[in-house]
Design an enzyme around this catalytic site. Sequence first.
Site, PDB file in Angstrom:
ATOM      1  N   SER A 135     -17.405 -12.159  58.606  1.00 31.16           N
ATOM      2  CA  SER A 135     -18.305 -13.309  58.685  1.00 31.16           C
ATOM      3  C   SER A 135     -18.069 -14.049  59.993  1.00 31.16           C
ATOM      4  CB  SER A 135     -18.034 -14.253  57.507  1.00 31.16           C
ATOM      5  OG  SER A 135     -18.667 -15.505  57.670  1.00 31.16           O
ATOM      6  N   TYR A 164     -12.198 -19.082  52.421  1.00 33.32           N
ATOM      7  CA  TYR A 164     -13.185 -18.118  52.917  1.00 33.32           C
ATOM      8  C   TYR A 164     -12.873 -17.738  54.365  1.00 33.32           C
ATOM      9  CZ  TYR A 164     -17.846 -16.035  53.530  1.00 33.32           C
ATOM     10  OH  TYR A 164     -18.891 -15.175  53.760  1.00 33.32           O
TER      11      TYR A 164
END
Length: 297
Positions: free
Chosen positions: A138, A151
Amino acid sequence: MRPLTGQVVLVTGASRGIGAAVARKLAREGATLALVGLEPDELKKVAEDCGPDAGWWEADVTDTESLRTAVEAVAGRYGRIDVVMANAGIAAPGFSRSMDPTMWERVLDVDLYGVWRTVHLTLPYLLESKGYLLLVSSLAAIVHMPGLASYNVAKAGVEAMGDTLRPELRHLGVRVGVAHMTFVDTDMVRGVDDHPVFGKVRTGIPLASKVYPLDFAVDKFVDGIRKRSRTVHVPGWIGAMKVFRWLLPHVIELGSRFSVPKADRAALADIQARGAAESSRATGAGGRADEEKAANK
Protein backbone atom coordinates in the site's frame (compact mmCIF):
# COMPACT_ATOMS: atom_id res chain seq x y z
CA MET A 1 5.40 -11.17 -20.86
CA ARG A 2 3.39 -14.39 -20.79
CA PRO A 3 -0.15 -14.74 -22.13
CA LEU A 4 -2.69 -15.09 -19.34
CA THR A 5 -4.66 -17.74 -21.19
CA GLY A 6 -4.57 -21.00 -19.26
CA GLN A 7 -2.58 -19.66 -16.31
CA VAL A 8 -3.94 -20.68 -12.89
CA VAL A 9 -4.15 -17.61 -10.68
CA LEU A 10 -4.81 -17.92 -6.95
CA VAL A 11 -6.16 -14.76 -5.31
CA THR A 12 -6.65 -14.34 -1.56
CA GLY A 13 -9.15 -11.80 -0.30
CA ALA A 14 -11.16 -12.59 -3.43
CA SER A 15 -14.64 -12.14 -1.98
CA ARG A 16 -14.91 -8.46 -2.84
CA GLY A 17 -12.96 -5.28 -3.54
CA ILE A 18 -9.74 -5.26 -5.53
CA GLY A 19 -9.31 -9.04 -5.26
CA ALA A 20 -12.71 -9.83 -6.77
CA ALA A 21 -12.40 -7.16 -9.45
CA VAL A 22 -8.92 -8.26 -10.55
CA ALA A 23 -10.10 -11.88 -10.64
CA ARG A 24 -12.99 -11.00 -12.95
CA LYS A 25 -10.74 -9.15 -15.40
CA LEU A 26 -8.09 -11.88 -15.38
CA ALA A 27 -10.81 -14.41 -16.19
CA ARG A 28 -11.97 -12.29 -19.13
CA GLU A 29 -8.40 -12.43 -20.43
CA GLY A 30 -8.33 -16.22 -20.29
CA ALA A 31 -6.85 -17.03 -16.88
CA THR A 32 -8.27 -19.75 -14.64
CA LEU A 33 -9.15 -18.32 -11.25
CA ALA A 34 -8.79 -19.96 -7.84
CA LEU A 35 -10.56 -17.71 -5.35
CA VAL A 36 -9.79 -17.82 -1.63
CA GLY A 37 -11.58 -15.80 1.03
CA LEU A 38 -13.93 -15.69 4.00
CA GLU A 39 -17.38 -15.10 2.52
CA PRO A 40 -18.74 -18.18 0.72
CA ASP A 41 -21.74 -16.45 -0.82
CA GLU A 42 -19.61 -13.66 -2.24
CA LEU A 43 -16.90 -16.06 -3.42
CA LYS A 44 -19.49 -18.12 -5.24
CA LYS A 45 -20.77 -15.02 -7.05
CA VAL A 46 -17.28 -14.00 -8.11
CA ALA A 47 -16.51 -17.55 -9.28
CA GLU A 48 -19.68 -17.57 -11.39
CA ASP A 49 -18.53 -14.31 -13.00
CA CYS A 50 -15.12 -15.87 -13.70
CA GLY A 51 -16.48 -18.75 -15.76
CA PRO A 52 -17.02 -22.49 -15.43
CA ASP A 53 -13.36 -23.32 -14.74
CA ALA A 54 -13.11 -20.97 -11.76
CA GLY A 55 -13.19 -22.40 -8.26
CA TRP A 56 -13.55 -20.98 -4.78
CA TRP A 57 -12.38 -22.08 -1.37
CA GLU A 58 -13.28 -20.63 2.00
CA ALA A 59 -10.10 -20.11 4.03
CA ASP A 60 -8.73 -17.77 6.67
CA VAL A 61 -5.20 -16.47 6.06
CA THR A 62 -4.66 -16.30 9.84
CA ASP A 63 -5.25 -20.06 10.08
CA THR A 64 -2.36 -21.99 8.52
CA GLU A 65 -4.19 -25.32 8.29
CA SER A 66 -7.30 -23.72 6.78
CA LEU A 67 -5.16 -22.01 4.16
CA ARG A 68 -3.07 -25.15 3.56
CA THR A 69 -6.23 -27.15 2.84
CA ALA A 70 -7.37 -24.55 0.31
CA VAL A 71 -3.99 -24.32 -1.45
CA GLU A 72 -3.67 -28.10 -1.70
CA ALA A 73 -7.20 -28.32 -3.07
CA VAL A 74 -6.39 -25.70 -5.72
CA ALA A 75 -3.27 -27.59 -6.76
CA GLY A 76 -5.16 -30.86 -6.74
CA ARG A 77 -7.91 -29.53 -8.99
CA TYR A 78 -5.78 -27.68 -11.53
CA GLY A 79 -2.45 -29.50 -11.26
CA ARG A 80 -0.49 -26.25 -11.00
CA ILE A 81 -0.45 -22.70 -9.67
CA ASP A 82 1.13 -20.09 -11.94
CA VAL A 83 0.35 -16.80 -10.22
CA VAL A 84 -0.45 -15.89 -6.61
CA MET A 85 -1.92 -12.53 -5.63
CA ALA A 86 -1.56 -12.25 -1.84
CA ASN A 87 -4.25 -9.66 -1.34
CA ALA A 88 -6.25 -10.47 1.82
CA GLY A 89 -6.23 -7.52 4.19
CA ILE A 90 -8.16 -5.42 6.68
CA ALA A 91 -7.78 -1.90 8.07
CA ALA A 92 -8.74 -0.63 11.51
CA PRO A 93 -8.29 3.08 12.20
CA GLY A 94 -7.27 4.32 15.62
CA PHE A 95 -4.48 5.95 17.58
CA SER A 96 -2.14 3.37 19.06
CA ARG A 97 -2.45 4.58 22.64
CA SER A 98 -6.22 4.23 22.73
CA MET A 99 -7.41 1.69 20.15
CA ASP A 100 -8.27 -1.89 21.02
CA PRO A 101 -4.90 -3.72 21.19
CA THR A 102 -6.51 -6.95 20.02
CA MET A 103 -7.54 -5.25 16.78
CA TRP A 104 -4.11 -3.63 16.41
CA GLU A 105 -2.56 -7.10 16.47
CA ARG A 106 -5.28 -8.60 14.27
CA VAL A 107 -4.38 -6.23 11.45
CA LEU A 108 -0.81 -7.54 11.50
CA ASP A 109 -2.00 -11.13 11.67
CA VAL A 110 -4.13 -10.71 8.55
CA ASP A 111 -2.17 -8.17 6.52
CA LEU A 112 1.42 -9.23 7.23
CA TYR A 113 1.49 -12.76 8.61
CA GLY A 114 -1.41 -13.72 6.35
CA VAL A 115 0.71 -12.72 3.36
CA TRP A 116 3.65 -14.72 4.75
CA ARG A 117 1.44 -17.80 5.21
CA THR A 118 0.21 -17.42 1.64
CA VAL A 119 3.78 -17.19 0.36
CA HIS A 120 4.95 -20.13 2.47
CA LEU A 121 2.18 -22.46 1.33
CA THR A 122 2.07 -21.55 -2.36
CA LEU A 123 5.79 -21.18 -3.03
CA PRO A 124 6.45 -24.90 -3.75
CA TYR A 125 3.92 -24.72 -6.60
CA LEU A 126 5.32 -21.45 -7.93
CA LEU A 127 8.79 -22.99 -7.96
CA GLU A 128 7.44 -25.82 -10.12
CA SER A 129 5.71 -23.48 -12.55
CA LYS A 130 8.36 -20.74 -12.41
CA GLY A 131 5.48 -18.48 -11.56
CA TYR A 132 4.77 -15.00 -10.31
CA LEU A 133 4.02 -13.80 -6.80
CA LEU A 134 2.31 -10.42 -6.31
CA LEU A 135 2.23 -9.13 -2.74
CA VAL A 136 -0.29 -6.36 -2.12
CA SER A 137 1.24 -3.60 -0.05
CA SER A 138 0.00 0.00 0.00
CA LEU A 139 0.92 3.66 -0.11
CA ALA A 140 0.82 3.20 3.68
CA ALA A 141 4.18 1.42 3.42
CA ILE A 142 5.68 4.73 2.29
CA VAL A 143 3.47 7.42 3.85
CA HIS A 144 2.89 6.62 7.53
CA MET A 145 -0.28 8.52 8.38
CA PRO A 146 -1.26 8.91 12.06
CA GLY A 147 -4.25 6.80 13.02
CA LEU A 148 -3.24 3.84 10.87
CA ALA A 149 -0.16 2.57 12.69
CA SER A 150 -1.00 -1.13 12.55
CA TYR A 151 -1.86 -0.92 8.85
CA ASN A 152 1.29 1.10 8.12
CA VAL A 153 3.46 -1.44 9.94
CA ALA A 154 1.85 -4.40 8.17
CA LYS A 155 2.10 -2.92 4.69
CA ALA A 156 5.69 -1.79 5.22
CA GLY A 157 6.44 -5.36 6.25
CA VAL A 158 4.80 -6.69 3.09
CA GLU A 159 6.92 -4.37 0.97
CA ALA A 160 10.07 -5.51 2.78
CA MET A 161 9.03 -9.14 2.35
CA GLY A 162 8.59 -8.70 -1.38
CA ASP A 163 11.86 -6.80 -1.79
CA THR A 164 13.66 -9.61 0.06
CA LEU A 165 11.97 -12.48 -1.76
CA ARG A 166 12.68 -10.99 -5.17
CA PRO A 167 16.46 -11.64 -5.14
CA GLU A 168 16.01 -14.85 -3.13
CA LEU A 169 13.79 -16.41 -5.79
CA ARG A 170 14.93 -14.86 -9.06
CA HIS A 171 17.55 -17.51 -9.83
CA LEU A 172 14.88 -20.16 -9.25
CA GLY A 173 12.65 -18.69 -11.94
CA VAL A 174 10.00 -17.14 -9.65
CA ARG A 175 9.29 -13.44 -10.19
CA VAL A 176 8.08 -11.30 -7.29
CA GLY A 177 6.10 -8.07 -7.46
CA VAL A 178 4.90 -5.62 -4.83
CA ALA A 179 1.77 -3.54 -5.40
CA HIS A 180 1.30 -0.13 -3.79
CA MET A 181 -1.98 1.68 -4.15
CA THR A 182 -3.45 4.79 -2.63
CA PHE A 183 -7.14 5.10 -1.78
CA VAL A 184 -9.31 3.13 -4.21
CA ASP A 185 -13.10 2.94 -4.22
CA THR A 186 -13.64 -0.24 -2.17
CA ASP A 187 -15.66 -1.25 0.88
CA MET A 188 -12.55 -0.86 3.02
CA VAL A 189 -12.00 2.79 2.08
CA ARG A 190 -15.69 3.64 2.30
CA GLY A 191 -15.71 2.05 5.74
CA VAL A 192 -12.86 4.31 6.89
CA ASP A 193 -14.77 7.32 5.58
CA ASP A 194 -17.80 6.27 7.62
CA HIS A 195 -15.80 6.39 10.87
CA PRO A 196 -16.91 9.42 12.93
CA VAL A 197 -13.32 10.46 13.66
CA PHE A 198 -10.93 8.93 11.15
CA GLY A 199 -13.11 9.52 8.13
CA LYS A 200 -12.40 13.22 8.58
CA VAL A 201 -8.70 12.51 9.10
CA ARG A 202 -8.46 10.57 5.81
CA THR A 203 -10.38 13.07 3.72
CA GLY A 204 -8.24 15.87 5.14
CA ILE A 205 -4.96 14.49 3.81
CA PRO A 206 -3.55 17.01 1.32
CA LEU A 207 -3.08 15.66 -2.23
CA ALA A 208 -3.33 11.98 -1.22
CA SER A 209 -7.00 11.97 -0.16
CA LYS A 210 -8.33 11.43 -3.69
CA VAL A 211 -10.21 8.15 -4.15
CA TYR A 212 -9.42 6.48 -7.47
CA PRO A 213 -11.95 4.38 -9.41
CA LEU A 214 -11.72 0.64 -8.87
CA ASP A 215 -11.40 -0.03 -12.62
CA PHE A 216 -8.32 2.19 -12.77
CA ALA A 217 -6.61 0.07 -10.11
CA VAL A 218 -7.73 -3.19 -11.71
CA ASP A 219 -6.16 -2.25 -15.04
CA LYS A 220 -2.85 -1.51 -13.30
CA PHE A 221 -2.91 -4.82 -11.40
CA VAL A 222 -3.77 -6.93 -14.42
CA ASP A 223 -1.10 -5.23 -16.52
CA GLY A 224 1.42 -5.91 -13.73
CA ILE A 225 0.44 -9.57 -13.53
CA ARG A 226 0.60 -9.92 -17.31
CA LYS A 227 4.11 -8.41 -17.38
CA ARG A 228 5.20 -10.04 -14.10
CA SER A 229 6.27 -6.59 -12.95
CA ARG A 230 8.50 -6.01 -9.95
CA THR A 231 6.24 -3.13 -8.82
CA VAL A 232 2.66 -2.04 -9.44
CA HIS A 233 1.91 1.58 -8.53
CA VAL A 234 -1.68 2.87 -8.35
CA PRO A 235 -1.30 5.63 -9.44
CA GLY A 236 2.12 6.03 -11.01
CA TRP A 237 3.21 8.96 -8.82
CA ILE A 238 3.70 6.52 -5.91
CA GLY A 239 6.87 5.33 -7.61
CA ALA A 240 8.24 8.86 -7.72
CA MET A 241 7.28 9.39 -4.07
CA LYS A 242 9.56 6.52 -3.03
CA VAL A 243 12.53 8.66 -4.04
CA PHE A 244 11.59 11.17 -1.33
CA ARG A 245 10.73 8.58 1.32
CA TRP A 246 13.31 9.99 3.74
CA LEU A 247 11.54 13.35 3.72
CA LEU A 248 7.96 12.15 4.20
CA PRO A 249 7.99 11.57 8.00
CA HIS A 250 9.10 15.18 8.49
CA VAL A 251 6.32 16.46 6.23
CA ILE A 252 3.72 14.35 8.05
CA GLU A 253 4.93 15.47 11.47
CA LEU A 254 4.75 19.09 10.40
CA GLY A 255 1.31 18.72 8.88
CA SER A 256 -0.06 16.81 11.88
CA ARG A 257 0.86 19.35 14.57
CA PHE A 258 -2.67 20.70 14.80
CA SER A 259 -4.85 18.01 13.26
CA VAL A 260 -3.68 15.07 15.39
CA PRO A 261 -4.31 16.63 18.84
CA LYS A 262 -7.85 17.50 17.75
CA ALA A 263 -8.44 14.03 16.30
CA ASP A 264 -6.92 12.43 19.40
CA ARG A 265 -9.44 14.18 21.64
CA ALA A 266 -12.24 13.16 19.29
CA ALA A 267 -11.03 9.54 19.28
CA LEU A 268 -11.04 9.40 23.09
CA ALA A 269 -14.56 10.83 23.14
CA ASP A 270 -15.68 8.26 20.57
CA ILE A 271 -14.17 5.43 22.62
CA GLN A 272 -15.90 6.73 25.73
CA ALA A 273 -19.20 6.83 23.87
CA ARG A 274 -18.99 3.55 21.91
CA GLY A 275 -16.19 1.57 23.57
CA ALA A 276 -12.70 0.77 22.26
CA ALA A 277 -13.76 -2.41 20.46
CA GLU A 278 -16.52 -0.69 18.48
CA SER A 279 -14.44 2.40 17.72
CA SER A 280 -11.52 0.24 16.53
CA ARG A 281 -13.49 -2.20 14.35
CA ALA A 282 -12.03 -3.18 11.01
CA THR A 283 -13.70 -1.25 8.22
CA GLY A 284 -16.03 -2.42 5.47
CA ALA A 285 -17.85 -5.67 4.84
CA GLY A 286 -14.58 -7.57 4.55
CA GLY A 287 -13.55 -6.32 7.97
CA ARG A 288 -16.83 -7.51 9.45
CA ALA A 289 -16.36 -10.94 7.87
CA ASP A 290 -12.89 -11.17 9.42
CA GLU A 291 -14.32 -10.10 12.78
CA GLU A 292 -16.93 -12.85 12.67
CA LYS A 293 -14.31 -15.44 11.73
CA ALA A 294 -12.02 -14.33 14.58
CA ALA A 295 -14.90 -14.44 17.07
CA ASN A 296 -15.76 -18.02 16.09
CA LYS A 297 -12.23 -19.36 16.58
